[in-house]
Design an enzyme around this catalytic site. Structure first.
Site, PDB file in Angstrom:
ATOM      1  CB  SER A  68      -0.938  -0.052   1.204  1.00  0.00           C
ATOM      2  OG  SER A  68      -1.777   1.048   1.233  1.00  0.00           O
ATOM      3  CG  ASN A 392      -7.104   6.089   6.051  1.00  0.00           C
ATOM      4  OD1 ASN A 392      -8.015   5.738   5.292  1.00  0.00           O
ATOM      5  ND2 ASN A 392      -6.612   5.273   6.965  1.00  0.00           N
TER       6      ASN A 392
HETATM    7  C1  LIG Z   1      -4.835   6.378  11.944  1.00  0.00           C
HETATM    8  C2  LIG Z   1      -4.754   5.581  10.686  1.00  0.00           C
HETATM    9  O1  LIG Z   1      -4.763   6.155   9.582  1.00  0.00           O
HETATM   10  N1  LIG Z   1      -4.680   4.251  10.829  1.00  0.00           N
HETATM   11  C3  LIG Z   1      -4.594   3.345   9.686  1.00  0.00           C
HETATM   12  C4  LIG Z   1      -3.524   2.311   9.900  1.00  0.00           C
HETATM   13  O2  LIG Z   1      -3.866   1.522  11.031  1.00  0.00           O
HETATM   14  P1  LIG Z   1      -3.188   1.608  12.474  1.00  0.00           P
HETATM   15  O3  LIG Z   1      -3.776   0.428  13.213  1.00  0.00           O
HETATM   16  O4  LIG Z   1      -3.615   2.924  13.031  1.00  0.00           O
HETATM   17  O5  LIG Z   1      -1.724   1.568  12.272  1.00  0.00           O
HETATM   18  O6  LIG Z   1      -3.468   1.446   8.757  1.00  0.00           O
HETATM   19  C5  LIG Z   1      -4.667   0.690   8.548  1.00  0.00           C
HETATM   20  C6  LIG Z   1      -4.446  -0.227   7.360  1.00  0.00           C
HETATM   21  O7  LIG Z   1      -4.163   0.486   6.198  1.00  0.00           O
HETATM   22  C7  LIG Z   1      -5.845   1.643   8.324  1.00  0.00           C
HETATM   23  O8  LIG Z   1      -7.019   0.898   8.215  1.00  0.00           O
HETATM   24  C8  LIG Z   1      -5.924   2.633   9.497  1.00  0.00           C
HETATM   25  O9  LIG Z   1      -6.924   3.590   9.272  1.00  0.00           O
HETATM   26 MG   LIG Z   2      -3.753   1.144   0.368  1.00  0.00          MG
END
Ligand SMILES: CC(=O)N[C@H]1[C@@H](OP(=O)(O)O)O[C@H](CO)[C@@H](O)[C@@H]1O
Ligand SMILES: [Mg+2]
EC number: 5.4.2.3
Length: 563
Positions: A68, A392
């Site tokens: 990604s 996001n």
């Molecule tokens: C604050 C933030 O943007 N967190 C992201 C990020 O997850 P975290 O668990 O916060 O690292 O990556 C995920 C996968 O892409 C997405 O679903 C999520 O929204």
């Molecule tokens: Mg992606």
């Protein structure tokens, strides 16, 4: 029971991909992710898992090689279930165990035991199909070959290489294939362009178009999305798209470009600047499952007005609500038959508070889930029409099968009794949305086309859209601690239950700020604790985030020294 032949094939194939020493892999919200050069064993094992999942479900499974928005030398692998959604959470512990099995014998034991528990026949007569895709990363091609070997290590499983795709394309193809509808990459473009055209053709004639710039500039993150958008563009009529950062001119994937960069840094990506001031711009992430919009604010620096996932969600919600109300408008008592629909909006705690207020003011039902699209998608599926987005830019709209068949029937009825009426058009528009927007996962390409169609329908410029509500100032911080899992949360991650006492202090801190809101949670994808704070001014949001970060340090050091 696994046949002898199966056992020796699995042992022999696994021994070709030993696991790297000292690394633990975990199937997080984004599958497995790591430096692409050490992922061989993980991807091989993900291939084994995908084949087993296909035998278990009796359907095609997807396996996508991507990391990604991560830097170019990272890579990753995630599995798509038969409906095109994420791998069922129930199998995640097995995925972890498989990835970390120390040697071929342990792996074989795990597979045999799991197959017995799950009633998966491994006697050599079963069949399985796994569709493989990858993004444009340099390690992608060899990892895809490795995944094939994992699939081939299960007798009867067939690997189908779909080549370079966006993540949402692969999910769409898996879903379509299992539904028995047209499922090639070409079919994807054909369906998107056809439903987009349908929405454009149904734009009311009285819409004042002068406000809307005919062109959209798109940042392709130097990844697969830009390349595929160029393909889609060839089949589109009625939209002028200029793709930049398509990766062809030497730019590096996700380096100063892409939706994650634009959303987190709140600046224009590379190749965008003051000359684009006022123009409608969009940014995709590295595998094109996230989308944000922006416009450049100043001629002297690259500051932007960010239009994030929350505002895309709000735009879609306004449009869907309006179409439902037109569809159910009582224009003629004699033939009136309403089609009630439960419309649900799903957000996470990261959604800007102003977006939630706005959606609630519109009379919409808004619910929250933990971070990670698997949670949002599942919740949205409880409604007739569920719209979900992470701030996001990852999100989509899902329609229940039941509602869609009622809508089809209603559209057919109206095409006879009230052909060409606004009610009929509203039904056709909603059906077109269900075809355009990816029902499997968030998809930047289909999301982009829906945004463009809705803006044209409304006659709105990007500035008008941005003015739906004003974002509350916010700040996100990453806190490095010894053990992020010492933080345990509840209530869709808005409340800390461990360490005990921390939440009370966060509450006291937050209460000092007008419109203050703050929460912390351990990241699922990085080794950090995230702090999110919101308040009525940027300075206040920054101060709140910083004081809570200090609390996290105090508490987690305390916790760790006493463990
Ligand atoms: C604050 C933030 O943007 N967190 C992201 C990020 O997850 P975290 O668990 O916060 O690292 O990556 C995920 C996968 O892409 C997405 O679903 C999520 O929204
Ligand atoms: Mg992606």
């Amino acid at each position: 029971m696994a046949s002898e032949k199966q056992r020796s094939l699995l042992l022999e194939s696994t021994s070709r991909f030993p696991i790297p020493p000292g690394v633990r892999f975990s199937y997080g919200t984004a599958g497995f992710r790591s430096d692409g050069l050490i992922l061989g064993s993980t991807v091989f094992r993900a291939g084994v898992l995908a084949a087993l999942r296909s035998i278990k479900t009796g359907h095609a499974i997807g396996l996508m090689i991507t990391a990604s928005h991560n830097p170019i030398f990272d890579n990753g692998v995630k599995i798509a279930d038969p409906d095109g959604g994420m791998l069922t959470q129930k199998w995640e512990p097995f995925a972890d165990a498989l990835a970390n099995a120390p040697d071929p014998q342990h792996l074989l034991d795990l597979v045999v035991q799991f197959a017995e528990e799950e009633n998966i026949p491994l006697c050599g007569t079963q069949s399985a199909e796994v569709l493989l895709g990858r993004d444009t990363r340099p390690t992608g091609e060899s990892l895809l070959e490795t995944a094939k070997q994992g699939i081939n290590a299960i007798i009867g499983a067939v690997a189908v290489d779909m080549g370079i795709l966006t993540t949402p394309q692969l999910h769409w193809i898996v879903r379509s294939r299992n539904k028995g509808t047209k499922a090639s990459e070409f079919d994807y473009y054909a369906q998107l362009s056809k439903s987009f055209r349908c929405l454009i053709d149904l734009i009311p004639e009285n819409i004042v178009k002068s406000e809307v710039d005919p062109k959209v500039l798109v940042d392709g993150a130097n990844g697969v999305g830009g390349e595929k958008l160029e393909e889609l563009k060839k089949m589109l009529k009625g939209l002028d798209i200029e793709v930049r950062n398509s990766g062809k001119k030497g730019g590096v994937l996700n380096d100063g470009v892409g939706a994650d960069y634009v959303q987190k840094e709140k600046v224009a990506p590379s190749s965008f600047g003051s000359i684009d001031m006022g123009l409608r711009c969009a940014s995709l992430d590295g595998d094109a499952d996230r989308l944000v919009y922006f416009h450049v604010l100043s001629a002297s620096d690259n500051s932007i007005d960010l239009i994030d996932g929350d505002k895309i969600l709000s735009l879609f919600a306004v449009f869907i609500k309006e179409q439902l109300s037109i569809l159910n408008r009582n224009e003629n008592d004699d033939v009136f038959n309403s089609l009630p629909a439960r419309l649900g909006i799903v957000q996470t705690a990261y959604a800007n508070g102003a977006s939630t207020d706005y959606l609630k003011q519109m009379g919409l039902e808004v619910v929250f889930t933990p971070t990670g699209v698997k949670y949002l998608h599942k919740k949205a599926a409880e409604y007739d029409i569920g719209i979900y987005f992470e701030a996001n830019g990852h999100g989509t709209i899902i329609f229940s099968e039941e509602f869609l068949s009622l809508l089809h029937a209603r559209s057919d009825e109206l095409s006879v009794s009230m052909a060409g009426s606004e009610r009929h058009k509203a039904a056709v528009r909603l059906l077109a949305v269900s075809q355009l927007i990816n029902q499997a996962v968030g998809d930047a390409l289909s999301g982009l086309l829906l945004v463009e169609a809705v803006l044209s329908y409304m006659g709105w410029s990007i500035v008008r859209w941005s003015q739906l509500y004003a974002d509350l100032p916010s700040r996100q911080l990453k806190v490095k601690v010894a053990d992020r899992n010492a933080v345990v949360t509840a209530n869709a991650e808005t409340e800390v239950v461990q360490p005990v006492g921390l939440q009370k202090l966060i509450d006291t801190e937050t209460a000092k700020y007008p419109r203050g809101r703050c929460f912390i949670r351990p990241s699922g994808t990085e080794d950090i604790v995230r702090v999110y704070a919101e308040a009525s001014t940027q300075e206040a949001a920054d101060r709140l985030a910083n004081s809570v970060m200090q609390l996290v340090y105090q508490f987690l050091d305390f916790t760790n020294s006493h463990v």
